[in-house]
Design a protein around this motif. Structure first.
Motif, PDB file in Angstrom:
ATOM      1  N   ARG C  41      62.242 100.856  48.946  1.00  0.00           N
ATOM      2  CA  ARG C  41      63.457 100.031  48.990  1.00  0.00           C
ATOM      3  C   ARG C  41      63.231  98.866  48.045  1.00  0.00           C
ATOM      4  O   ARG C  41      62.358  98.032  48.287  1.00  0.00           O
ATOM      5  CB  ARG C  41      63.730  99.531  50.408  1.00  0.00           C
ATOM      6  CG  ARG C  41      64.530 100.502  51.252  1.00  0.00           C
ATOM      7  CD  ARG C  41      65.308  99.790  52.348  1.00  0.00           C
ATOM      8  NE  ARG C  41      64.441  99.057  53.242  1.00  0.00           N
ATOM      9  CZ  ARG C  41      64.021  99.526  54.422  1.00  0.00           C
ATOM     10  NH1 ARG C  41      64.399 100.706  54.827  1.00  0.00           N
ATOM     11  NH2 ARG C  41      63.237  98.803  55.173  1.00  0.00           N
ATOM     12  N   ALA C 130      78.085 110.963  58.970  1.00  0.00           N
ATOM     13  CA  ALA C 130      77.998 109.775  58.118  1.00  0.00           C
ATOM     14  C   ALA C 130      78.622 108.567  58.810  1.00  0.00           C
ATOM     15  O   ALA C 130      78.061 107.466  58.789  1.00  0.00           O
ATOM     16  CB  ALA C 130      78.692 110.037  56.786  1.00  0.00           C
ATOM     17  N   ARG C 133      76.343 107.256  61.528  1.00  0.00           N
ATOM     18  CA  ARG C 133      75.167 106.511  61.054  1.00  0.00           C
ATOM     19  C   ARG C 133      75.501 105.047  60.784  1.00  0.00           C
ATOM     20  O   ARG C 133      74.614 104.197  60.815  1.00  0.00           O
ATOM     21  CB  ARG C 133      74.604 107.159  59.783  1.00  0.00           C
ATOM     22  CG  ARG C 133      73.774 108.393  60.086  1.00  0.00           C
ATOM     23  CD  ARG C 133      73.511 109.171  58.829  1.00  0.00           C
ATOM     24  NE  ARG C 133      72.248 108.810  58.185  1.00  0.00           N
ATOM     25  CZ  ARG C 133      71.842 109.372  57.046  1.00  0.00           C
ATOM     26  NH1 ARG C 133      72.573 110.267  56.455  1.00  0.00           N
ATOM     27  NH2 ARG C 133      70.694 109.016  56.507  1.00  0.00           N
ATOM     28  N   VAL C 134      76.756 104.745  60.455  1.00  0.00           N
ATOM     29  CA  VAL C 134      77.106 103.345  60.213  1.00  0.00           C
ATOM     30  C   VAL C 134      77.906 102.766  61.384  1.00  0.00           C
ATOM     31  O   VAL C 134      78.450 101.661  61.292  1.00  0.00           O
ATOM     32  CB  VAL C 134      77.910 103.167  58.906  1.00  0.00           C
ATOM     33  CG1 VAL C 134      77.091 103.627  57.726  1.00  0.00           C
ATOM     34  CG2 VAL C 134      79.224 103.911  58.977  1.00  0.00           C
ATOM     35  N   LEU C 161      76.858 108.114  52.042  1.00  0.00           N
ATOM     36  CA  LEU C 161      75.881 108.873  52.833  1.00  0.00           C
ATOM     37  C   LEU C 161      76.346 110.309  53.037  1.00  0.00           C
ATOM     38  O   LEU C 161      75.534 111.233  53.101  1.00  0.00           O
ATOM     39  CB  LEU C 161      75.681 108.200  54.199  1.00  0.00           C
ATOM     40  CG  LEU C 161      74.899 106.895  54.187  1.00  0.00           C
ATOM     41  CD1 LEU C 161      74.805 106.332  55.607  1.00  0.00           C
ATOM     42  CD2 LEU C 161      73.519 107.091  53.599  1.00  0.00           C
ATOM     43  N   GLU C 164      74.843 112.863  50.936  1.00  0.00           N
ATOM     44  CA  GLU C 164      73.398 113.067  51.079  1.00  0.00           C
ATOM     45  C   GLU C 164      72.666 112.799  49.776  1.00  0.00           C
ATOM     46  O   GLU C 164      72.051 113.691  49.178  1.00  0.00           O
ATOM     47  CB  GLU C 164      73.131 114.489  51.601  1.00  0.00           C
ATOM     48  CG  GLU C 164      73.776 114.668  52.972  1.00  0.00           C
ATOM     49  CD  GLU C 164      73.641 116.076  53.532  1.00  0.00           C
ATOM     50  OE1 GLU C 164      73.137 116.960  52.806  1.00  0.00           O
ATOM     51  OE2 GLU C 164      74.032 116.281  54.685  1.00  0.00           O
ATOM     52  N   ILE C 188      71.505  98.797  59.836  1.00  0.00           N
ATOM     53  CA  ILE C 188      71.879 100.154  59.409  1.00  0.00           C
ATOM     54  C   ILE C 188      71.033 100.575  58.209  1.00  0.00           C
ATOM     55  O   ILE C 188      70.484 101.679  58.169  1.00  0.00           O
ATOM     56  CB  ILE C 188      73.385 100.201  59.059  1.00  0.00           C
ATOM     57  CG1 ILE C 188      74.222 100.103  60.329  1.00  0.00           C
ATOM     58  CG2 ILE C 188      73.734 101.474  58.303  1.00  0.00           C
ATOM     59  CD1 ILE C 188      75.678  99.765  60.087  1.00  0.00           C
ATOM     60  N   LEU C 189      70.903  99.681  57.232  1.00  0.00           N
ATOM     61  CA  LEU C 189      70.163 100.026  56.022  1.00  0.00           C
ATOM     62  C   LEU C 189      68.687 100.282  56.319  1.00  0.00           C
ATOM     63  O   LEU C 189      68.077 101.177  55.757  1.00  0.00           O
ATOM     64  CB  LEU C 189      70.301  98.907  54.980  1.00  0.00           C
ATOM     65  CG  LEU C 189      71.705  98.712  54.412  1.00  0.00           C
ATOM     66  CD1 LEU C 189      71.749  97.542  53.441  1.00  0.00           C
ATOM     67  CD2 LEU C 189      72.192  99.986  53.728  1.00  0.00           C
ATOM     68  N   ASN C 191      67.433 101.503  58.964  1.00  0.00           N
ATOM     69  CA  ASN C 191      67.233 102.765  59.668  1.00  0.00           C
ATOM     70  C   ASN C 191      67.515 103.995  58.813  1.00  0.00           C
ATOM     71  O   ASN C 191      67.291 105.119  59.258  1.00  0.00           O
ATOM     72  CB  ASN C 191      68.119 102.805  60.919  1.00  0.00           C
ATOM     73  CG  ASN C 191      67.635 101.806  61.953  1.00  0.00           C
ATOM     74  OD1 ASN C 191      66.453 101.453  61.957  1.00  0.00           O
ATOM     75  ND2 ASN C 191      68.535 101.336  62.791  1.00  0.00           N
ATOM     76  N   LEU C 192      68.025 103.791  57.601  1.00  0.00           N
ATOM     77  CA  LEU C 192      68.320 104.938  56.745  1.00  0.00           C
ATOM     78  C   LEU C 192      67.025 105.437  56.119  1.00  0.00           C
ATOM     79  O   LEU C 192      66.194 104.653  55.679  1.00  0.00           O
ATOM     80  CB  LEU C 192      69.311 104.550  55.643  1.00  0.00           C
ATOM     81  CG  LEU C 192      70.727 104.221  56.095  1.00  0.00           C
ATOM     82  CD1 LEU C 192      71.561 103.829  54.888  1.00  0.00           C
ATOM     83  CD2 LEU C 192      71.348 105.401  56.823  1.00  0.00           C
ATOM     84  N   ASP C 193      66.933 106.754  56.004  1.00  0.00           N
ATOM     85  CA  ASP C 193      65.732 107.342  55.452  1.00  0.00           C
ATOM     86  C   ASP C 193      65.992 107.796  54.016  1.00  0.00           C
ATOM     87  O   ASP C 193      65.925 108.968  53.703  1.00  0.00           O
ATOM     88  CB  ASP C 193      65.327 108.526  56.351  1.00  0.00           C
ATOM     89  CG  ASP C 193      64.074 109.193  55.840  1.00  0.00           C
ATOM     90  OD1 ASP C 193      63.269 108.506  55.178  1.00  0.00           O
ATOM     91  OD2 ASP C 193      63.921 110.398  56.087  1.00  0.00           O
TER      92      ASP C 193
END
Lengths: 254, 346, 255
Positions: C41, C130, C133-134, C161, C164, C188-189, C191-193
């Motif tokens: 990141r 998606a 996720r947010v 998102l 993908e 949120i950011l 936790n994003l992979d």
């Protein structure tokens, strides 16, 4: 008026009129307007019947008469014109309360007033019972050029954004004491218009970039489809069919 | 100017509908060539801009206020084909979403306000910018004349349609005088605002003005050895030149001069119109003038309020004065427009 | 998760010698070089007008390099690779109004995958996932302009998102957000992979979310290193018109 004005015409509801697929309603409103225009102006009864038909649609769609009347304001300029026709019209003249009026002019005024009013009310009912997005889907189903529908879609989406910008500019102007009195103030307003164009254009470019970023290749993907059944089509056809029959009968009697 | 249902008979409404559909279809194709896949978002945003700018009331001479029709402005800013699409979509949206303008009159409205104003405006603009050396001044003067001609021309096409299938028994000359007169005045306002708007865009983003594209400077690299210039690859495709099918310059030039004369004379006429005041009231010419004030009624919050109504009567008198002047000029235009239309059909 | 080279040090993004001038003649980039490996990141810091947004526009081929190259997971950005590049690079624009152009949230999130050919139940699943996720699932059928600014930005993240992407590029993600929305978005950011490149001049936000930072100044990369050490270098920050908020000390925020 408030910034929300541009959607004020739509009145959310869950009536049979609201539920009809938009493409059916579009055709119905169009057909009704054509039938009204084709009705001979001497057929008073026919126009009465048309009014009744619209009243039924409004009642079923639970559209309050006050809303319809308020929106009929858009017609005012042409009402004024219609009122003027008997005074300036040609042909045989009659005396009404000491004023000389043209007889054909009176007929013409009545003709325009009646038909324009019926047309406007039909449009108001269409707009009041159809969500803007649904209207676009309906237009798409009716095979209007896809590009035209997309342009309208973007216009509707960004209208409020741009009107907001215009309003902020106006507030900025006025809070610095600007008043548009005569032509000398035009350059200031034109600069606002120019700035608004640049912002709109640049936003258009950014929207296009956002679309490209998500794989846009010139075709809008079809995400929603709105089929209409025969029953829905025939339900929607009742209004224009009756209006057309009225017009035909009135013509044959005339 | 939004024509309602019942104003024209069925054949004229239907005929105008066919003209409008054909015109829009051609412009859809041309716009795609000009803007490729940017057409939908760009035209949509420009349409929203036109919609917003039509709500901006400009004070016109003699205390009345008008708003832009925007056809000529759009043609100069984004090109004629895109302009027709934008204004047509604005009219469609106004008709279907705001009940403004009759559904059966959509063809008439699109023909008059989208196709005629944009194409005539563009033709005049091209004529001016081609006959003068390429410069900012030429673009601005061209914009002024384009808007000045486009509005009364549209009014004259209206008159022609009225002659073909109007439902009111009024002498054609009265209609021509009233429409022409009012719209020469409106055209002056439109011309001024269009020219000023184009000029203000030109000052900030000249590359956005379709009628005037600038030149780009070469790229520079900042390296350890200082700045190095590099050749810029041709990223943007050259815009295809518009097909040369404009109206005959001489004819158009004649029309232009006539219009200018009519406009200038009427401008002065409108400042001393006392005797004509009553004529206007009797003849009801005001009906044509009012749309531009009242159309905005429900949306007046966006406009500049307080300028239009108080001095309306003075404006009406001015308009009548202009009307008489234009009766003469109108005849000239009529022939110009007729020829032009014939060419368009051919 | 995405195709391409899968070794531990796979490169997500490689930019070299990038220069660009706008059509109006203004040159914004003067030779940018940077590399981001998968899973990182990274914050791209710089004052207004440093060329940050211009650089971002090159990452998925919206702007084409006047000079230099951009590669995403080994694939160069070229006219013939644009489709795949745009699937791999998810761009979240600064103004969510630019990004949310469809009539409803659901259609907007569906726009990207639908362009990739995803249809029917598959599409529905992607959209739902998606939005979930947010945290915006319940807004699916609302028009974007009825949402708050913070909600619109979250939906904008969801629209990307749903495609993908290999790398998520955010342009000023914290701008115009109130403190609560700002915190929610950070959550949120985190936790994003996915690989994230975050363009910002919000230095505390960079410190919170990114271990590494780049400083873009006057169209070139002026510094590259751990966010904490860059932010501790007062002279460096001052030289590039970057400032920490009053009373903020990077050392007081251990991770």
């Amino acid at each position: 008026m408030s910034a929300g004005h541009h959607h004020a015409l739509y009145l959310p509801g869950d009536t049979p009129v609201h539920r009809l697929p938009p493409q059916c309603k579009l055709i119905a409103a169009m057909g009704f307007a054509v039938a009204v225009v084709a009705t001979p102006r001497e057929a008073w009864g026919a126009f009465g019947l048309d009014v009744l038909l619209l009243a039924v649609v409004a009642a079923v769609g639970r559209i309050p008469p006050a809303l319809v009347l308020r929106r009929m304001v858009v017609e005012v300029p042409f009402v004024l014109f219609a009122v003027a026709i008997p005074f300036i019209g040609l042909g045989e003249r009659i005396e009404v309360l000491g004023v000389s009026l043209s007889l054909p002019g009176l007929w013409a005024a009545w003709n325009i007033l009646a038909k324009a009013t019926l047309g406007v009310v039909a449009s108001i009912l269409l707009a009041a019972t159809t969500e803007p997005r649904m209207m676009l889907l309906g237009a798409e189903r009716l095979r209007l050029p896809a590009l035209l529908v997309q342009i309208a879609m973007f216009m509707l989406r960004y209208m409020s954004v741009i009107l907001d910008q215009a309003r902020r500019m106006r507030i900025a102007r006025e809070s610095r004491g600007f008043v548009a009195r005569d032509i000398r103030q035009a350059p200031v307003l034109a600069r606002s218009a120019g700035a608004l164009f640049i912002r709109s254009y640049e936003r258009g470019e950014r929207v296009h970039l956002a679309m490209l970023s998500r794989g846009y290749t010139g075709q809008m993907p079809v995400i929603d489809d709105l089929p209409a059944s025969w029953r829905q089509w025939s339900a929607a056809a009742v209004l224009p069919a009756l209006a057309l029959m009225t017009a035909v009968v009135a013509r044959s009697l005339a | 100017m939004h024509v309602p249902d019942g104003f024209f008979n069925v054949p004229v409404s239907a005929g105008a509908g066919v003209v409008a559909a054909a015109g829009v279809a051609v412009c859809l194709r041309r716009a795609r060539q000009e803007l490729d896949d940017r057409t939908a978002p760009m035209a949509g945003l420009v349409a929203a801009f036109i919609f917003a700018v039509q709500m901006l009331n400009f004070p016109v001479a003699a205390g009345t206020s008008g708003h832009l029709l925007g056809g000529a402005l759009a043609a100069i800013l984004v090109g004629p084909a895109t302009a027709v699409l934008c204004v047509a979509v604005v009219l469609l949206v106004q008709g279907f979403f705001f009940a403004d303008g009759g559904l059966t009159a959509l063809g008439v409205n699109i023909t008059l306000m989208a196709i005629v104003t944009s194409l005539v405006g563009w033709a005049v603009f091209r004529l001016v910018s081609r006959s003068a050396p390429r410069s900012r001044t030429a673009v601005i003067v061209g914009s002024f004349l384009a808007a000045l001609v486009s509005v009364p021309t549209s009014a004259l096409v209206f008159t022609a349609l009225f002659w073909l299938g109007g439902t009111a028994p009024i002498e054609l000359s009265s209609v021509a005088a009233a429409m022409g007169g009012v719209h020469v005045l409106i055209g002056l306002g439109e011309a001024l605002i269009t020219a000023l708007t184009v000029s203000s865009v030109l000052a900030v983003r000249p590359d956005l003005v379709y009628g005037a594209r600038g030149l780009a400077a070469p790229l520079v690299l900042r390296t350890a050895d200082g700045e190095v210039a590099v050749e810029k690859p041709a990223t943007e495709p050259a815009t295809p030149p518009a097909p040369k099918r404009g109206p005959r310059p001489i004819l158009l030039g004649g029309g232009l001069v006539a219009l200018l004369l009519a406009g200038v004379v009427s401008f002065y006429a409108s400042s001393a119109p006392d005797g004509l005041n009553k004529v206007a009231a009797d003849k009801g010419f005001n009906a044509y003038e009012r749309p531009h004030d009242l159309e905005n009624g429900p949306l007046a919050g966006y406009g500049v309020s307080g300028v239009e109504d108080e001095r309306l009567s003075g404006g009406l008198a001015g308009i009548a004065g202009v009307g008489i002047t234009v009766l003469v000029g109108g005849a000239i235009f009529f022939t110009v427009r007729r020829r032009r239309q014939d060419k368009a059909v051919a | 998760m995405t195709p391409g080279s899968d070794s531990g040090t796979a490169v997500s993004l490689q930019v070299s010698g990038l220069a660009y001038a706008y059509p109006d003649g203004t040159q914004a980039l003067f030779g940018v070089d940077l590399t981001i490996t998968r899973g990182e990141r990274v914050a791209l810091l710089g004052p207004n007008g440093a060329g940050k947004t211009t650089l971002v526009m090159h990452l998925n081929g919206i702007l084409t390099a006047g000079h230099g190259t951009v590669e995403v997971a080994g694939l160069p950005v070229r006219a013939d690779t644009l489709r795949e590049i745009r699937r791999r690079v998810g761009l979240v624009f600064q103004d969510p109004d630019d990004q949310l152009f469809m009539p409803t949230v659901r259609e907007d999130v569906a726009f990207g995958p639908a362009n990739l050919g995803v249809r029917g139940a598959d599409l529905e699943r992607r959209v739902t996932h998606a939005l979930d996720r947010v945290g915006m699932l319940e807004a699916a059928n609302r028009p974007p302009h009825h949402l708050s600014f913070g909600q619109r930005r979250r939906v904008a993240v969801a629209t990307v998102l749903a495609m993908e992407p290999e790398i998520l590029v955010l342009d000023e993600p914290s701008s115009n957000l109130d403190p609560a929305s700002r915190r929610e978005l950070a959550q949120i950011l985190k936790n994003l992979d996915v690989t994230v490149l975050m363009v910002t001049h919000d230095l505390p936000y960079a410190l919170e979310l990114c271990e590494r930072s780049l400083i873009l100044s006057q169209g070139v990369i002026a510094a590259d290193g751990a966010t904490r050490s860059l932010l501790a270098d007062d002279e460096l920050l001052a030289a590039h018109r970057l400032e920490l908020p009053y009373g903020f000390a990077p050392s007081a925020h251990p991770r």
